[in-house]
Design an enzyme around this catalytic site. Structure first.
Site, PDB file in Angstrom:
ATOM      1  N   ARG A   1      46.136  46.181  44.503  1.00  0.00           N
ATOM      2  CA  ARG A   1      46.075  45.466  43.208  1.00  0.00           C
ATOM      3  C   ARG A   1      46.893  46.157  42.116  1.00  0.00           C
ATOM      4  NH1 ARG A   1      44.715  42.739  46.529  1.00  0.00           N
ATOM      5  NH2 ARG A   1      42.755  41.644  46.820  1.00  0.00           N
TER       6      ARG A   1
ATOM      7  N   SER B   1      37.230  38.070  41.389  1.00  0.00           N
ATOM      8  CA  SER B   1      36.522  39.350  41.241  1.00  0.00           C
ATOM      9  C   SER B   1      36.833  39.958  39.878  1.00  0.00           C
ATOM     10  CB  SER B   1      36.965  40.332  42.320  1.00  0.00           C
ATOM     11  OG  SER B   1      36.663  39.820  43.589  1.00  0.00           O
TER      12      SER B   1
ATOM     13  N   GLU C   1      39.706  44.362  37.401  1.00  0.00           N
ATOM     14  CA  GLU C   1      40.908  43.745  37.994  1.00  0.00           C
ATOM     15  C   GLU C   1      41.494  42.760  36.988  1.00  0.00           C
ATOM     16  OE1 GLU C   1      40.382  42.521  42.068  1.00  0.00           O
ATOM     17  OE2 GLU C   1      41.784  40.864  41.817  1.00  0.00           O
TER      18      GLU C   1
HETATM   19  C1  LIG Z   1      38.577  31.689  41.776  1.00  0.00           C
HETATM   20  C2  LIG Z   1      39.526  32.837  41.805  1.00  0.00           C
HETATM   21  C3  LIG Z   1      39.731  33.532  42.982  1.00  0.00           C
HETATM   22  C4  LIG Z   1      40.619  34.602  43.019  1.00  0.00           C
HETATM   23  N1  LIG Z   1      40.820  35.238  44.199  1.00  0.00           N
HETATM   24  C5  LIG Z   1      41.701  36.254  44.279  1.00  0.00           C
HETATM   25  C6  LIG Z   1      41.945  36.902  45.531  1.00  0.00           C
HETATM   26  O1  LIG Z   1      41.381  36.568  46.555  1.00  0.00           O
HETATM   27  N2  LIG Z   1      42.850  37.917  45.542  1.00  0.00           N
HETATM   28  C7  LIG Z   1      43.513  38.308  44.429  1.00  0.00           C
HETATM   29  O2  LIG Z   1      44.329  39.224  44.527  1.00  0.00           O
HETATM   30  N3  LIG Z   1      43.309  37.709  43.228  1.00  0.00           N
HETATM   31  C8  LIG Z   1      42.417  36.692  43.137  1.00  0.00           C
HETATM   32  N4  LIG Z   1      42.180  36.086  41.936  1.00  0.00           N
HETATM   33  C9  LIG Z   1      42.829  36.580  40.720  1.00  0.00           C
HETATM   34  C10 LIG Z   1      44.088  35.779  40.289  1.00  0.00           C
HETATM   35  O3  LIG Z   1      44.174  34.579  40.949  1.00  0.00           O
HETATM   36  C11 LIG Z   1      45.327  36.584  40.533  1.00  0.00           C
HETATM   37  O4  LIG Z   1      45.280  37.757  39.803  1.00  0.00           O
HETATM   38  C12 LIG Z   1      46.593  35.801  40.159  1.00  0.00           C
HETATM   39  O5  LIG Z   1      47.706  36.475  40.696  1.00  0.00           O
HETATM   40  C13 LIG Z   1      46.771  35.603  38.655  1.00  0.00           C
HETATM   41  O6  LIG Z   1      47.804  34.639  38.456  1.00  0.00           O
HETATM   42  P1  LIG Z   1      48.025  33.905  37.053  1.00  0.00           P
HETATM   43  O7  LIG Z   1      49.304  33.157  37.146  1.00  0.00           O
HETATM   44  O8  LIG Z   1      46.833  33.113  36.710  1.00  0.00           O
HETATM   45  O9  LIG Z   1      48.204  35.134  36.079  1.00  0.00           O
HETATM   46  P2  LIG Z   1      47.551  35.372  34.641  1.00  0.00           P
HETATM   47  O10 LIG Z   1      46.075  35.462  34.802  1.00  0.00           O
HETATM   48  O11 LIG Z   1      48.072  34.395  33.661  1.00  0.00           O
HETATM   49  O12 LIG Z   1      48.140  36.794  34.300  1.00  0.00           O
HETATM   50  C14 LIG Z   1      47.732  37.934  35.034  1.00  0.00           C
HETATM   51  C15 LIG Z   1      48.673  39.087  34.672  1.00  0.00           C
HETATM   52  O13 LIG Z   1      49.947  38.828  35.237  1.00  0.00           O
HETATM   53  C16 LIG Z   1      50.954  39.115  34.280  1.00  0.00           C
HETATM   54  N5  LIG Z   1      52.087  38.233  34.568  1.00  0.00           N
HETATM   55  C17 LIG Z   1      52.040  36.887  34.700  1.00  0.00           C
HETATM   56  N6  LIG Z   1      53.265  36.408  34.990  1.00  0.00           N
HETATM   57  C18 LIG Z   1      54.100  37.471  35.030  1.00  0.00           C
HETATM   58  C19 LIG Z   1      55.498  37.633  35.281  1.00  0.00           C
HETATM   59  N7  LIG Z   1      56.299  36.593  35.553  1.00  0.00           N
HETATM   60  N8  LIG Z   1      56.024  38.886  35.235  1.00  0.00           N
HETATM   61  C20 LIG Z   1      55.229  39.953  34.957  1.00  0.00           C
HETATM   62  N9  LIG Z   1      53.903  39.854  34.713  1.00  0.00           N
HETATM   63  C21 LIG Z   1      53.352  38.645  34.758  1.00  0.00           C
HETATM   64  C22 LIG Z   1      50.301  38.805  32.938  1.00  0.00           C
HETATM   65  O14 LIG Z   1      50.922  39.514  31.902  1.00  0.00           O
HETATM   66  C23 LIG Z   1      48.872  39.269  33.173  1.00  0.00           C
HETATM   67  O15 LIG Z   1      48.721  40.639  32.860  1.00  0.00           O
HETATM   68  C24 LIG Z   1      41.290  35.006  41.862  1.00  0.00           C
HETATM   69  C25 LIG Z   1      41.087  34.301  40.661  1.00  0.00           C
HETATM   70  C26 LIG Z   1      40.207  33.238  40.640  1.00  0.00           C
HETATM   71  C27 LIG Z   1      40.003  32.484  39.374  1.00  0.00           C
END
Ligand SMILES: Cc1cc2nc3c(=O)[nH]c(=O)nc-3n(C[C@H](O)[C@H](O)[C@H](O)COP(=O)(O)OP(=O)(O)OC[C@H]3O[C@@H](n4cnc5c(N)ncnc54)[C@H](O)[C@@H]3O)c2cc1C
Length: 333
Positions: free
Chosen positions: A175, A226, A316
């Site tokens: 992560r 999580s 996380e």
């Molecule tokens: C129901 C659910 C289940 C999930 N299950 C998992 C799982 O099994 N495994 C797991 O690893 N995660 C899981 N997650 C967490 C989440 O889905 C991940 O962290 C995902 O990668 C976040 O994507 P996002 O586009 O929503 O990012 P955001 O939440 O919008 O941003 C997250 C971070 O990414 C950064 N970011 C976004 N885009 C960029 C970019 N282009 N360049 C640099 N930084 C950037 C942002 O600045 C921020 O700090 C889960 C979330 C939910 C809601």
């Protein structure tokens, strides 16, 4: 210094292909459904426009943050007195076993693409919400697969220059990636190397995992998956290791949920913020929850674990307009 709204809007309006919204309620852009307004929300599917916006924002020293789909964010109830930028370039291009993907593509779309075309390597990540750029940022993973296993290189920008990092240079860990430490480097394109696979087998794996995930995290649940990272067994203090049943250590990691269960986290509620009764590391907004109640529950859970086990669970989830809870010790990864 508060954002000079008019001058910032005037500057950004001069950039073609940039969609601007002022006082955009971030609750509408986060899966938690929580968060006050951003002074400006700026979106673009164009790498040129996004980079120009990033440059303008940085050159002027305006407070800003880049987000993806907001599925891993906790945004302050007061909102964000700055500019929120989103890159939406989402093209998926395949060349044999190699994919070139715009950072704004949904990870799910990329997974579906690979399953459809018989490319093996990310099918178990089905159901992880969010963009592939953010998935690289946080080295997302599930069911034995994670981004670091398949990323071959990443193209990024800091607003002025573009760069490319190899997978090794991304410094992936559990992560973690270099992008969490270099928040000025924004991912534009992700390159993946995959293996040949059999469509029916890939589809069947993805289908089974998706069903399990949709039960654990119903698609309408307002949550972030999580809240806390799991813990590396080897990094825990010996006195803590001694208390952990061997059967719960998987792949060298101890689920944070185990520690949280020991301190009675399941079912805790504050306002409309609820810790799931069936999963201690899952917190959701059960109605009109607030960031302040959410942060209070997270702090309460951290304090309980610290008091009982003498180490800190690390979040996380990422914070906007709020301080990321401090990592008090080096016991976690
Ligand atoms: C129901 C659910 C289940 C999930 N299950 C998992 C799982 O099994 N495994 C797991 O690893 N995660 C899981 N997650 C967490 C989440 O889905 C991940 O962290 C995902 O990668 C976040 O994507 P996002 O586009 O929503 O990012 P955001 O939440 O919008 O941003 C997250 C971070 O990414 C950064 N970011 C976004 N885009 C960029 C970019 N282009 N360049 C640099 N930084 C950037 C942002 O600045 C921020 O700090 C889960 C979330 C939910 C809601």
């Amino acid at each position: 210094m508060p954002l000079p709204l008019r001058s910032a809007l005037e500057t950004l309006q001069r950039i073609p292909d940039l969609v601007l919204q002022s006082d955009a309620p971030l609750a509408a852009h986060t899966r938690f459904g929580i968060g006050g307004p951003a002074r400006i929300l700026a979106d673009s599917p164009s790498a040129v426009a996004f980079t120009a916006a990033l440059k303008a924002v940085r050159d002027n020293g305006w407070t800003h943050v880049v987000i993806g789909c907001g599925t891993n964010l906790i945004v302050s109830d007061a909102g964000f007195d700055g500019i929120v930028l989103r890159y939406r370039g989402a093209a998926i291009e395949a060349n044999d076993l190699h994919l070139r993907v715009g950072a704004g593509a949904l990870l799910q779309d990329v997974v579906d693409f690979t399953v459809h075309y018989g490319l093996e390597g990310i099918q178990s990540m089905t159901g992880i919400p969010g963009n592939i750029g953010a998935a690289v940022y946080g080295n997302a993973g599930a069911y034995g697969q994670s981004m670091d296993q398949r990323v071959s290189s990443v193209e990024y920008t800091d607003g002025d220059a573009r760069g490319t990092l190899t997978a090794a240079e991304c410094q992936f860990e559990y992560r973690e990636s270099i992008f969490k430490r270099r928040k000025d480097w924004i991912i534009l394109t992700v390159h993946l190397d995959l293996d040949p696979g059999e469509v029916t087998a890939l589809y069947s794996t993805a289908f089974e995992i998706r069903n399990i995930r949709d039960t654990k995290y119903p698609p309408t649940m307002k949550c972030a998956g999580s809240i806390f990272k799991n813990c590396l067994f080897e990094a825990l203090p010996p006195a803590v290791q001694a208390q952990i049943p061997a059967k719960i250590v998987k792949g060298g990691k101890v689920p944070s949920a185990w520690f949280l269960e020991q301190v009675g986290a399941k079912g805790i509620r504050k306002g409309d913020i609820q810790v799931a009764a069936y999963h201690a590391n899952l917190i959701y907004n059960d109605g009109h929850g607030t960031a302040s109640d959410l942060v209070a529950i997270i702090s309460d859970l951290q304090a309980r674990v610290r008091s009982r086990f003498d180490f800190d669970l690390e979040t996380e989830v990422q914070f906007i307009g709020l301080e990321q809870p401090t990592r008090f010790s080096a016991q976690q990864v």
